[in-house]
Motif scaffolding. Structure first.
Motif, PDB file in Angstrom:
ATOM      1  N   ASP A 202      -1.761   2.375   6.556  1.00 45.02           N
ATOM      2  CA  ASP A 202      -2.571   2.632   7.744  1.00 45.02           C
ATOM      3  C   ASP A 202      -3.236   3.998   7.638  1.00 45.02           C
ATOM      4  O   ASP A 202      -2.901   4.943   8.356  1.00 45.02           O
ATOM      5  N   LEU A 203      -4.177   4.100   6.714  1.00 38.53           N
ATOM      6  CA  LEU A 203      -4.871   5.351   6.444  1.00 38.53           C
ATOM      7  C   LEU A 203      -6.333   5.014   6.158  1.00 38.53           C
ATOM      8  O   LEU A 203      -6.688   4.709   5.024  1.00 38.53           O
ATOM      9  N   PRO A 204      -7.176   5.029   7.198  1.00 39.93           N
ATOM     10  CA  PRO A 204      -8.569   4.673   6.981  1.00 39.93           C
ATOM     11  C   PRO A 204      -9.207   5.500   5.863  1.00 39.93           C
ATOM     12  O   PRO A 204      -8.905   6.694   5.739  1.00 39.93           O
ATOM     13  N   PRO A 205     -10.058   4.873   5.001  1.00 40.41           N
ATOM     14  CA  PRO A 205     -10.542   3.506   5.108  1.00 40.41           C
ATOM     15  C   PRO A 205      -9.681   2.479   4.371  1.00 40.41           C
ATOM     16  O   PRO A 205     -10.044   1.304   4.308  1.00 40.41           O
ATOM     17  N   SER A 206      -8.536   2.906   3.787  1.00 36.81           N
ATOM     18  CA  SER A 206      -7.713   1.944   3.043  1.00 36.81           C
ATOM     19  C   SER A 206      -7.285   0.780   3.917  1.00 36.81           C
ATOM     20  O   SER A 206      -7.297  -0.379   3.485  1.00 36.81           O
ATOM     21  N   SER A 207      -6.911   1.073   5.161  1.00 35.79           N
ATOM     22  CA  SER A 207      -6.449   0.012   6.052  1.00 35.79           C
ATOM     23  C   SER A 207      -7.571  -0.982   6.340  1.00 35.79           C
ATOM     24  O   SER A 207      -7.368  -2.209   6.276  1.00 35.79           O
ATOM     25  N   GLU A 208      -8.759  -0.453   6.654  1.00 38.25           N
ATOM     26  CA  GLU A 208      -9.887  -1.341   6.951  1.00 38.25           C
ATOM     27  C   GLU A 208     -10.240  -2.196   5.737  1.00 38.25           C
ATOM     28  O   GLU A 208     -10.502  -3.404   5.863  1.00 38.25           O
ATOM     29  N   HIS A 209     -10.251  -1.567   4.567  1.00 30.76           N
ATOM     30  CA  HIS A 209     -10.647  -2.290   3.367  1.00 30.76           C
ATOM     31  C   HIS A 209      -9.615  -3.344   2.996  1.00 30.76           C
ATOM     32  O   HIS A 209      -9.966  -4.484   2.649  1.00 30.76           O
ATOM     33  N   ALA A 210      -8.318  -3.013   3.093  1.00 32.60           N
ATOM     34  CA  ALA A 210      -7.276  -3.976   2.753  1.00 32.60           C
ATOM     35  C   ALA A 210      -7.317  -5.180   3.684  1.00 32.60           C
ATOM     36  O   ALA A 210      -7.186  -6.337   3.236  1.00 32.60           O
ATOM     37  N   LEU A 211      -7.505  -4.937   4.968  1.00 31.85           N
ATOM     38  CA  LEU A 211      -7.598  -6.052   5.907  1.00 31.85           C
ATOM     39  C   LEU A 211      -8.849  -6.882   5.631  1.00 31.85           C
ATOM     40  O   LEU A 211      -8.823  -8.115   5.737  1.00 31.85           O
ATOM     41  N   VAL A 245      -1.561  -4.491   0.046  1.00 34.97           N
ATOM     42  CA  VAL A 245      -2.770  -4.428  -0.774  1.00 34.97           C
ATOM     43  C   VAL A 245      -3.174  -2.970  -0.874  1.00 34.97           C
ATOM     44  O   VAL A 245      -3.387  -2.299   0.138  1.00 34.97           O
ATOM     45  N   LEU A 246      -3.269  -2.464  -2.101  1.00 32.00           N
ATOM     46  CA  LEU A 246      -3.623  -1.078  -2.344  1.00 32.00           C
ATOM     47  C   LEU A 246      -4.784  -1.003  -3.322  1.00 32.00           C
ATOM     48  O   LEU A 246      -4.964  -1.889  -4.151  1.00 32.00           O
ATOM     49  N   ALA A 247      -5.528   0.094  -3.224  1.00 31.42           N
ATOM     50  CA  ALA A 247      -6.662   0.283  -4.136  1.00 31.42           C
ATOM     51  C   ALA A 247      -6.385   1.325  -5.203  1.00 31.42           C
ATOM     52  O   ALA A 247      -6.932   1.255  -6.292  1.00 31.42           O
ATOM     53  N   GLN A 248      -5.556   2.315  -4.891  1.00 31.61           N
ATOM     54  CA  GLN A 248      -5.337   3.401  -5.846  1.00 31.61           C
ATOM     55  C   GLN A 248      -4.522   2.929  -7.033  1.00 31.61           C
ATOM     56  O   GLN A 248      -3.802   1.932  -6.968  1.00 31.61           O
ATOM     57  N   ALA A 249      -4.624   3.677  -8.126  1.00 32.21           N
ATOM     58  CA  ALA A 249      -3.912   3.326  -9.340  1.00 32.21           C
ATOM     59  C   ALA A 249      -2.413   3.286  -9.100  1.00 32.21           C
ATOM     60  O   ALA A 249      -1.871   4.065  -8.320  1.00 32.21           O
ATOM     61  N   GLU A 250      -1.753   2.364  -9.774  1.00 32.35           N
ATOM     62  CA  GLU A 250      -0.312   2.169  -9.603  1.00 32.35           C
ATOM     63  C   GLU A 250       0.465   3.209 -10.404  1.00 32.35           C
ATOM     64  O   GLU A 250       0.319   3.297 -11.621  1.00 32.35           O
ATOM     65  N   PRO A 251       1.274   4.057  -9.732  1.00 34.74           N
ATOM     66  CA  PRO A 251       2.082   5.019 -10.490  1.00 34.74           C
ATOM     67  C   PRO A 251       3.305   4.355 -11.097  1.00 34.74           C
ATOM     68  O   PRO A 251       3.719   3.268 -10.679  1.00 34.74           O
ATOM     69  N   GLY A 252       3.896   5.000 -12.080  1.00 31.43           N
ATOM     70  CA  GLY A 252       5.119   4.462 -12.658  1.00 31.43           C
ATOM     71  C   GLY A 252       6.338   4.874 -11.855  1.00 31.43           C
ATOM     72  O   GLY A 252       6.248   5.595 -10.865  1.00 31.43           O
ATOM     73  N   GLY A 253       7.501   4.395 -12.265  1.00 33.57           N
ATOM     74  CA  GLY A 253       8.740   4.863 -11.665  1.00 33.57           C
ATOM     75  C   GLY A 253       9.270   4.047 -10.513  1.00 33.57           C
ATOM     76  O   GLY A 253      10.267   4.426  -9.900  1.00 33.57           O
TER      77      GLY A 253
END
Length: 295
Positions: A202-211, A245-253
């Motif tokens: 829930d951090l615009p615009p990530s939330s808007e884009h994921a929905l 649903v996320l847009a940023q690169a997936e970190p390891g670990g």
């Protein structure tokens, strides 16, 4: 050309008071008496022939429209003065001074460290100050003159911002690693998750884009949890509490989750460097943007 009737010290005092919201707060920050700050504000207003503040006892300082515009310009002038002083001690054409950078929170780990490394290696006499935040906070910082440049997603940005492309991220699906639909790196259809809850970043615009990605795939998600932290979202998914649903690169670990492509093939989300179109970027800011583009 006539000399200005105001001083850089008066501008610095004005900026400090505006940012603190009170004379007492600015006084504590600058170690200058409140009466000296008040006198400097009076002199600055006389020099500019404009009322910049409304000072109300016990209610702090409020900027007038003229004060808000002066604040933006004063920040710019003070930065350029710092840059001039720093550059004077170096070789001609050498980039020096401080650049104030904003970065969208989830983009910062993948972009900021490497960009700052390149920038400082090329320009050892320059300095970087950065903040991470939501797009609303970063845009306001650019328009108010608090930031020189910012790294953002190109999603519903203010048209007054000047933008230069950097890269893009394609949204992906995050599921528990032992989820029934996870088969290596095979794409998963969002429509197949119709009966499962969603963890929303829930951090615009990530939330808007994921929905928007979900709705375009025919899925009206049932949101169980909301968080402004991407790692918290992944951790909740790892506990089997939903998908995200996320847009940023997936970190390891984080072995308990799997990042898989979305079968509906959502469009990439462009990443840009932005600055205010009202003010030309400083030489230091331009050099930082060059370092970001050369990734």
């Amino acid at each position: 050309m006539s000399n200005p009737a105001y001083s850089l010290r008066q501008l610095a005092y004005f900026v400090a008071v505006a940012e603190a919201g009170t004379l007492a707060g600015a006084s504590a920050t600058l170690h200058v008496s409140a009466s000296a700050l008040s006198l400097a504000l009076d002199e600055l207003e006389r020099a500019l022939d404009a009322q910049l503040t409304v000072r109300r006892r016990a209610h702090g300082i409020r900027l007038t429209p003229a004060g808000q515009e002066t604040l933006r310009r004063a920040r710019r002038l003070l930065r350029e003065a710092d840059e001039l002083a720093d550059a004077a001690g170096g070789d001609p054409g050498e980039v020096a001074g401080t650049v104030r950078v904003g970065c969208y929170t989830t983009l910062a780990p993948g972009i900021l460290p490497a960009t700052i490394g390149r920038f400082t290696a090329r320009h050892p006499r320059a300095r970087v100050e950065f903040v991470e935040g939501s797009q609303d906070v970063l845009q306001r910082g650019l328009l108010d003159g608090e930031l020189d440049v910012a790294v953002l997603y190109d999603h519903r940005l203010d048209p007054v911002l000047e933008l230069t492309p950097l890269s893009s991220n394609t949204p992906h699906l995050v599921l528990p690693r032992d989820h029934r639909l996870v088969h290596g790196s095979a794409p998963v259809a969002l429509a197949d998750l119709v009966d499962e809850p969603m963890v929303l970043l829930d951090l615009p615009p990530s939330s808007e884009h994921a929905l928007g990605v979900c709705l375009a795939a025919g899925l009206s998600p049932r949101i169980r949890y909301r968080t402004s932290n991407a790692e918290t979202a992944r951790a909740l998914v790892g506990q089997g509490l939903g998908f995200t649903v996320l847009a940023q690169a997936e970190p390891g670990g984080r072995d308990e989750v799997a990042a898989v492509p979305i079968a509906e093939d959502p469009s990439p989300l462009p990443i840009v460097m932005g600055w205010s179109g009202h003010v030309a970027p400083t030489a230091t800011a331009r050099a930082f943007a060059d370092a970001a583009r050369s990734a």
